[in-house]
Design an enzyme around this catalytic site. Structure first.
Site, PDB file in Angstrom:
ATOM      1  N   ASP A   1      74.262  37.949  54.684  1.00 37.41           N
ATOM      2  CA  ASP A   1      75.070  36.816  54.243  1.00 37.41           C
ATOM      3  C   ASP A   1      75.998  36.457  55.398  1.00 37.41           C
ATOM      4  O   ASP A   1      76.736  37.306  55.899  1.00 37.41           O
ATOM      5  CB  ASP A   1      75.884  37.231  53.007  1.00 37.41           C
ATOM      6  CG  ASP A   1      76.048  36.096  52.026  1.00 37.41           C
ATOM      7  OD1 ASP A   1      76.430  35.000  52.483  1.00 37.41           O
ATOM      8  OD2 ASP A   1      75.808  36.290  50.824  1.00 37.41           O
TER       9      ASP A   1
ATOM     10  N   GLU B   1      73.712  27.534  51.991  1.00 27.43           N
ATOM     11  CA  GLU B   1      74.361  27.177  50.724  1.00 27.43           C
ATOM     12  C   GLU B   1      75.067  25.855  50.992  1.00 27.43           C
ATOM     13  O   GLU B   1      76.149  25.825  51.574  1.00 27.43           O
ATOM     14  CB  GLU B   1      75.358  28.257  50.304  1.00 27.43           C
ATOM     15  CG  GLU B   1      75.881  27.988  48.897  1.00 27.43           C
ATOM     16  CD  GLU B   1      77.224  28.643  48.592  1.00 27.43           C
ATOM     17  OE1 GLU B   1      77.487  28.923  47.437  1.00 27.43           O
ATOM     18  OE2 GLU B   1      78.016  28.853  49.535  1.00 27.43           O
TER      19      GLU B   1
ATOM     20  N   ASP C   1      76.778  30.959  53.958  1.00 28.12           N
ATOM     21  CA  ASP C   1      77.756  30.687  52.903  1.00 28.12           C
ATOM     22  C   ASP C   1      78.580  29.429  53.181  1.00 28.12           C
ATOM     23  O   ASP C   1      79.065  29.237  54.300  1.00 28.12           O
ATOM     24  CB  ASP C   1      78.708  31.895  52.847  1.00 28.12           C
ATOM     25  CG  ASP C   1      79.668  31.848  51.687  1.00 28.12           C
ATOM     26  OD1 ASP C   1      79.210  32.012  50.544  1.00 28.12           O
ATOM     27  OD2 ASP C   1      80.870  31.648  51.924  1.00 28.12           O
TER      28      ASP C   1
ATOM     29  N   HIS D   1      74.560  35.176  42.180  1.00 32.78           N
ATOM     30  CA  HIS D   1      75.789  35.938  41.904  1.00 32.78           C
ATOM     31  C   HIS D   1      76.980  35.049  41.543  1.00 32.78           C
ATOM     32  O   HIS D   1      78.035  35.568  41.206  1.00 32.78           O
ATOM     33  CB  HIS D   1      76.129  36.802  43.123  1.00 32.78           C
ATOM     34  CG  HIS D   1      76.585  35.962  44.289  1.00 32.78           C
ATOM     35  ND1 HIS D   1      75.726  35.172  45.022  1.00 32.78           N
ATOM     36  CD2 HIS D   1      77.810  35.751  44.798  1.00 32.78           C
ATOM     37  CE1 HIS D   1      76.407  34.525  45.949  1.00 32.78           C
ATOM     38  NE2 HIS D   1      77.674  34.855  45.834  1.00 32.78           N
ATOM     39  N   ASP D   2      76.823  33.739  41.655  1.00 31.72           N
ATOM     40  CA  ASP D   2      77.903  32.806  41.294  1.00 31.72           C
ATOM     41  C   ASP D   2      77.637  32.108  39.970  1.00 31.72           C
ATOM     42  O   ASP D   2      78.413  31.235  39.568  1.00 31.72           O
ATOM     43  CB  ASP D   2      78.026  31.689  42.352  1.00 31.72           C
ATOM     44  CG  ASP D   2      78.604  32.171  43.657  1.00 31.72           C
ATOM     45  OD1 ASP D   2      79.337  33.181  43.646  1.00 31.72           O
ATOM     46  OD2 ASP D   2      78.333  31.539  44.694  1.00 31.72           O
TER      47      ASP D   2
END
Ligand code: TEU
Length: 581
Positions: free
Chosen positions: A102, A267, A204, A339-340
Site C-alpha cells: 500500500d 484509489e 492510496d 477495508h473501508d
C-alpha cells in the site's frame, strides 16, 4: 481490440486484499502478522489468488490503522521484521504469487521525523515538505472539512495563527508534492520496495496530492460552516497553477513503476470526466483503478446520514454503465467490499436472498465482469457485518466522526448508531474466521479487535470440507475465469448487457473477438423467473450453477465444460446465478 493488442502479465490474474491486523496471528499477541500471512499462502493459492495487496505494514502509531506512516522503510513491530517480509516475498515467488504494498504518500504520520522536525521550525527545510499557512481573518486559512471531520487545518502548537493542512486526521499531515525533495524521496522509496521484489502498489488517496495552494474557501454545506472534502479535491484538480495531477502521476510512473513493469492500482475518487484514458488507458498512469461506482451509490461521501438502500435497478444500471464506459479504455479493478466498506452482503442484496446464495451471486457478478477482480479477506466465505450496539465498540476514526455528523444533523443516538452499524469500516475489520475454535482460529491470544460471533457457522475450515460451500464455489468460479481455454472470453471478452427486459434479472455476455462467448444470468427477484433464451443462446452449455453441485464437476474436469443439454428456457430461483458458455 486495444486490450488484446496490449496484453499485460496481470490481466488474467485475481487479486486479494489482506488487512494484516485481522488476517492471521502467528505469534499469539492478538494482532495479525506477516508469519500469519505466510502460513495461509497455500490456502490463498488454492483459492486461485495470484496478487496479494497488503494494507499498510509500515511503522505507524495506527491512528488510522497504518495509513499514518511514521517510517516508510520499516515494518511495524506488531507485524514482524524485514526478514519476515523478505521471507514472504520469497514464499510468494515460489508459488507464482505477487505482493503489492500500500503506497500512502498523500500524507504521512505526525510522528514521521520530517513532521516532528517541521514542527520545530515550520519555516525551515522540513516545514516546506508540508503545508503550513497563516490564518485568514483570525480563522483557519479556508473552510475545508477533513475526511474524518473537523477542519482540515490544525493550529501549530506554540505558534499564533499558523496551521498545517491534513485532508484526513490531524495526525496525518499532507505532504507537499510541490517540494522536489518530497517527490524525490517518494521515488526513492518506491524504487527501494520494487527492488526488494514487490510487484507493485495499491496507491492510496492519490488524487489528493494535487492542491490549489491559494486555498480558496467554498460555499459551506453543513452546520459546521465547512465544505465537504470532495469540493476541495475537484477545486484542486481544475486549478491551473503548478503541475497538473496528470504531470505529477506520469512523472511518478516514469521514475518508478515503468522501470519495473509494476502492477499499480490507484484509489481514485473524483475522476474528472473524460480522463479515464489518461489514468488506465494505453500508457496510463496506473495499470488499473478501483471501480467504486456501486459504493458511491450509497452517497457515503456526503456522510452516512445521507445514505440510502440501493435498489436492484440502480445496481444493475450502475454495473452496466460502468462496464460499458470503461472496458474499451482499460481494465478496472472490481470490488464488492474492502477495508473501508461494510460487507457487500449487507449492502447490495435484497432481504429475500439468503446469505449463501447472495455471496455466490455477488461473487459471480464481480468475478465474471470485465476487469481484474479484487477479493477482500472473508468475502470468499461470506463474512457479514458485525452487530455493533454501542459507540465504544468501534475503533475506526471515521465511524466516530460519522456518528457525530449524524447527531449534529438531528439524528437520535439510536439512529446514528444504526447508521454506523450498517456503514462502519469496522464491519470489514473484524478478524478472519478460520475455524470454529476460540477466536475463530485467528489467534491464541486476545484478538486486538472483535471476533464476529457468527464464526461458528461461517468459517474457512467447515467450508473447505463442504463441496457446496461459498468457498468451494469461489474456487470453482475463479478456476473457470482463469481457465486458459476461456481467456479470450472471461479475461478479454467484451461485456454486453443481456435480457434487460426482465425486471429482476441481471444478465450479461462476455464476448470474445474470436467468436466464443459466455452468458452470466442471475435472478434478484422474490420468485422464480423463467427466461426464454434467444436462438443463439439455446446452444450454450451450463458451466457453473450456484445452486447445484455441478461446479464441482467443472473444477474436477479443469476445462469447465458442464452439461451439454440444449435448452429453450432457463428457470432461476431467487438468488440463483448461472454461467453458460
Ligand atoms: O481511503 C481514502 C478515502 O477517501 C476514504 O477515506 C474513504 O472516503 C472513506 O474510507 C469512506 O468511508 C484511504 C484508505 O483506504 C483509508 O483506509 C484511509 O483511512 C485513508 O485513505 C487515509 O489514508
Amino acid at each position: 481490440m486495444q486490450n488484446i493488442l496490449n496484453k499485460k502479465w496481470w490481466h488474467n490474474k485475481v487479486a486479494y486484499e489482506i488487512y494484516p491486523k485481522s488476517f492471521m496471528d502467528a505469534n499469539g499477541d492478538g494482532v495479525g502478522d506477516l508469519q500469519g500471512i505466510i502460513s495461509k499462502l497455500d490456502y490463498l493459492k488454492e483459492l486461485g489468488i495470484d496478487i496479494l495487496w497488503i494494507c499498510p505494514i509500515y511503522e505507524s502509531p495506527f491512528v488510522d490503522q497504518g495509513y499514518d506512516i511514521a517510517d516508510y522503510y520499516k515494518i511495524a513491530d506488531c507485524f514482524g521484521s524485514m526478514d519476515d517480509f523478505e521471507q514472504l516475498i520469497e514464499e510468494t515467488k515460489k508459488r507464482d504469487m505477487y505482493v503489492i504494498m500500500d503506497l500512502v504518500v498523500n500524507h504521512c504520520s505526525d510522528k514521521h521525523t520530517w513532521f516532528t522536525k517541521a514542527l520545530e521550525n515550520p519555516e525551515g527545510e522540513y516545514g516546506k515538505r508540508f503545508y503550513f499557512e497563516r490564518g485568514k481573518d483570525g480563522k483557519e486559512p479556508s473552510n475545508y472539512r477533513s475526511y474524518f471531520g473537523g477542519s482540515m487545518w490544525e493550529p501549530v502548537p506554540g505558534y499564533n495563527d499558523l496551521y498545517y493542512y491534513h485532508a484526513f486526521a490531524k495526525e496525518q499531515p499532507d505532504l507537499n508534492w510541490n517540494n522536489d525533495e518530497v517527490v524525490q524521496a517518494v521515488y526513492d522509496m518506491v524504487n527501494w520496495w520494487l527492488a526488494k521484489g514487490v510487484a507493485g502498489f495499491r496507491i492510496d488517496a492519490i488524487i489528493n496530492i494535487k492542491k490549489d495552494t491559494s486555498f480558496p474557501s467554498y460555499e459551506p454545506d453543513g452546520p459546521d460552516g465547512l465544505c465537504e472534502t470532495e469540493k476541495t479535491v475537484s477545486g484542486a484538480l481544475s486549478c491551473k497553477e503548478g503541475p497538473s495531477i496528470g504531470q505529477m502521476l506520469s512523472s511518478l510512473k516514469e521514475h518508478t513503476f515503468a522501470r519495473h513493469d509494476a502492477f499499480t492500482v490507484g484509489e481514485v475518487f473524483n475522476l474528472e470526466n473524460g480522463t479515464l484514458q489518461e489514468f488506465i488507458g494505453r500508457d496510463g498512469h496506473f495499470s488499473t483503478i478501483f471501480d467504486f461506482s456501486l459504493h458511491l451509490l450509497t452517497n457515503c461521501e456526503h456522510g452516512w446520514f445521507a445514505a440510502h438502500k440501493i435498489t436492484f435497478r440502480e445496481l444493475r444500471k450502475t454495473i452496466f454503465d460502468s462496464q460499458l464506459a470503461t472496458q474499451k479504455i482499460g481494465f478496472m479493478a472490481n470490488i464488492i467490499e474492502n477495508h473501508d466498506e461494510p460487507r457487500g452482503l449487507n449492502i447490495f442484496l435484497p432481504e429475500w436472498i439468503d446469505r449463501e446464495a447472495g455471496a455466490k451471486l455477488l461473487g459471480t457478478i464481480m468475478v465474471m465482469q470485465h476487469g481484474i477482480p479484487f477479493l477482500y479477506q472473508g468475502q470468499e466465505i461470506g463474512m457479514t457485518n458485525m452487530d455493533f450496539t454501542t459507540l465504544n465498540q468501534y475503533n475506526d476514526i471515521s465511524t466516530i466522526d460519522q456518528y457525530h455528523q449524524a447527531i449534529d444533523r438531528g439524528f437520535t443516538d439510536q439512529e446514528a448508531l444504526s447508521l454506523c452499524n450498517t456503514y462502519s469500516r469496522d464491519n470489514a475489520r473484524t478478524v478472519m474466521q478460520w475455524d470454529d475454535t476460540e477466536n475463530a482460529g485467528f489467534s491464541t491470544g486476545t484478538p486486538w479487535f472483535h471476533v464476529n460471533p457468527n464464526y461458528k457457522e461461517i468459517n474457512v475450515k467447515s467450508q473447505l470440507e463442504d463441496a457446496c460451500s461459498i468457498l468451494s464455489y469461489y474456487r470453482a468460479l475463479i478456476a473457470l475465469r482463469k481457465n486458459s481455454i476461456y481467456e479470450n472470453v472471461f479475461v478479454y471478452g467484451m461485456f454486453e448487457p443481456a435480457y434487460e427486459e426482465y425486471d429482476n434479472v441481471l444478465a450479461f455476455y462476455r464476448k470474445s473477438e474470436q467468436g466464443g462467448y459466455a452468458l452470466v444470468v442471475s435472478n434478484w427477484g422474490k420468485s422464480d423467473v423463467t427466461i426464454t433464451l434467444t436462438d443463439e443462446d439455446k446452444s450454450l452449455w451450463l458451466m457453473l450453477d450456484s445452486m447445484s453441485n455441478d461446479y464441482r464437476l467443472s473444477v474436477a474436469l479443469k476445462n469447465a465444460i458442464g452439461q451439454k443439454e440444449k435448452k429453450d428456457q432457463i428457470i432461476l430461483k431467487p438468488g440463483q446465478v448461472c454461467v453458460y458458455g
